[in-house]
Structures are given as C-alpha cells and as structure tokens.
Design a protein around this motif. Structure first.
Motif, short mmCIF file in Angstrom:
data_model
loop_
_atom_site.label_atom_id
_atom_site.label_comp_id
_atom_site.label_asym_id
_atom_site.label_seq_id
_atom_site.Cartn_x
_atom_site.Cartn_y
_atom_site.Cartn_z
N LEU A 48 0.84 -1.19 0.00
CA LEU A 48 0.00 0.00 0.00
C LEU A 48 0.88 1.24 0.00
N GLY A 49 0.49 2.19 -0.82
CA GLY A 49 1.10 3.49 -0.81
C GLY A 49 0.07 4.50 -0.35
N TYR A 50 0.52 5.66 0.05
CA TYR A 50 -0.40 6.70 0.54
C TYR A 50 0.01 8.03 -0.06
N THR A 51 -0.98 8.83 -0.44
CA THR A 51 -0.68 10.19 -0.87
C THR A 51 -0.64 11.07 0.36
N GLY B 224 0.97 17.13 5.20
CA GLY B 224 2.06 16.17 5.11
C GLY B 224 1.76 14.82 5.73
N ALA B 225 0.51 14.59 6.13
CA ALA B 225 0.13 13.30 6.73
C ALA B 225 -0.31 12.33 5.63
N CYS B 226 -0.15 11.04 5.88
CA CYS B 226 -0.60 10.00 4.94
C CYS B 226 -2.11 10.08 4.83
N ASP B 227 -2.62 10.08 3.60
CA ASP B 227 -4.03 10.35 3.41
C ASP B 227 -4.76 9.21 2.69
N VAL B 228 -4.66 9.14 1.37
CA VAL B 228 -5.44 8.21 0.56
C VAL B 228 -4.60 6.98 0.22
N GLU B 229 -5.19 5.77 0.39
CA GLU B 229 -4.49 4.53 0.06
C GLU B 229 -4.44 4.32 -1.45
N GLY C 110 -2.81 6.64 -11.97
CA GLY C 110 -1.99 6.13 -13.06
C GLY C 110 -0.71 6.93 -13.22
N ASP C 111 -0.57 7.65 -14.36
CA ASP C 111 0.64 8.44 -14.63
C ASP C 111 0.54 9.87 -14.13
N SER C 112 -0.66 10.27 -13.72
CA SER C 112 -0.82 11.64 -13.22
C SER C 112 -1.27 11.57 -11.77
N GLY C 113 -1.38 12.68 -11.15
CA GLY C 113 -1.83 12.72 -9.76
C GLY C 113 -0.66 12.74 -8.80
N PRO C 114 -0.97 12.89 -7.53
CA PRO C 114 0.10 12.97 -6.54
C PRO C 114 0.83 11.63 -6.37
N GLN C 115 2.11 11.71 -6.05
CA GLN C 115 2.93 10.52 -5.84
C GLN C 115 2.52 9.83 -4.55
N ALA C 116 2.55 8.51 -4.58
CA ALA C 116 2.26 7.72 -3.39
C ALA C 116 3.56 7.31 -2.72
N ALA D 241 8.23 3.52 11.46
CA ALA D 241 7.75 4.55 12.38
C ALA D 241 6.39 5.12 11.97
N GLY D 242 5.87 4.70 10.80
CA GLY D 242 4.58 5.18 10.33
C GLY D 242 4.66 6.43 9.48
N ASN D 243 5.87 6.85 9.11
CA ASN D 243 6.04 8.02 8.24
C ASN D 243 5.96 7.60 6.78
N CYS D 244 5.32 8.40 5.97
CA CYS D 244 5.21 8.11 4.53
C CYS D 244 6.40 8.73 3.80
N ASN D 245 7.49 7.98 3.71
CA ASN D 245 8.66 8.53 3.03
C ASN D 245 9.41 7.48 2.21
N GLN D 246 8.83 6.30 2.01
CA GLN D 246 9.48 5.26 1.20
C GLN D 246 8.90 5.25 -0.21
N ILE D 247 9.77 5.10 -1.20
CA ILE D 247 9.33 5.09 -2.58
C ILE D 247 8.69 3.75 -2.90
N VAL D 248 7.52 3.79 -3.51
CA VAL D 248 6.82 2.58 -3.99
C VAL D 248 6.58 2.76 -5.48
N TYR D 249 6.33 1.65 -6.15
CA TYR D 249 6.27 1.66 -7.61
C TYR D 249 4.89 1.23 -8.11
N LYS D 250 4.62 1.61 -9.34
CA LYS D 250 3.36 1.31 -10.00
C LYS D 250 3.23 -0.20 -10.17
N PRO D 251 2.06 -0.77 -9.87
CA PRO D 251 1.88 -2.22 -10.08
C PRO D 251 1.93 -2.56 -11.55
N MET D 252 2.40 -3.75 -11.85
CA MET D 252 2.51 -4.19 -13.25
C MET D 252 1.20 -4.61 -13.80
#
Length: 89
Positions: A38-41, A46-51, A66-72, A78-89
């Motif tokens: 799961l990623g979060y926008t 600056g808090a984790c919002d949408v799954e 998809g290709d537009s919109g805020p990065q997840a 620690a519960g901070n949203c700061n790790q890079i996740v990738y688009k599912p194949m």
C-alpha cells in the motif's frame, strides 16, 4: 521383508532428491514476483491520506491516478510516509 526395504530405500532417496530439486526451483521463481504494497498520498499537512495499490518492484513511481496525480509513498516502521513505492505491473 528385509529384501523389500533394501530395494525400496534407494528408490525413496531418489524420489526425495528429485522432489527437493523441483521445490528449490519453484521457490526461486516465487521470490522474483512483485510484492503488493500500500502506498499513501500526502495531504496538505504532510500526513498520509489516501491509500493507493502499489508494489515493491522497480517500475515507474506509483501515483494516485496512473501516470498523473500525486505521488504515493510507503510507510516506514515509524509510520512516516517517506518510502518510494512503484506502480503495479
């Protein structure tokens, strides 16, 4: 009875060896599959919002639409949203 076991033990050892080889090969192919994550926008504060459904296999960066919109981002231990996740194949 002794003759039966004497003849069957080598066959059983060969059967276990072959099944072990197939099991090892199949487990190696499992580890290469993408792990869903799961990623979060982030919202304005600056808090984790949408799954968002993402994964861990390096691809293009996971985004909300998809290709537009805020990065997840993925959550760390620690519960901070700061790790890079990738688009599912």
């Amino acid at each position: 009875m002794k003759k039966f076991f004497k003849n069957m033990v080598p066959a059983a050892v060969v059967a276990l060896g072959i099944s072990g080889a197939f099991f090892t090969t199949s487990m190696q192919s499992v580890s290469k599959s993408a792990a869903p994550r799961l990623g979060y926008t982030l919202n304005a504060s600056g808090a984790c919002d949408v799954e968002v459904n993402c994964n861990t296999t390096p691809n293009p960066i996971c985004r909300l639409n998809g290709d537009s919109g805020p990065q997840a981002f993925g959550k760390n231990a620690a519960g901070n949203c700061n790790q890079i996740v990738y688009k599912p194949m």
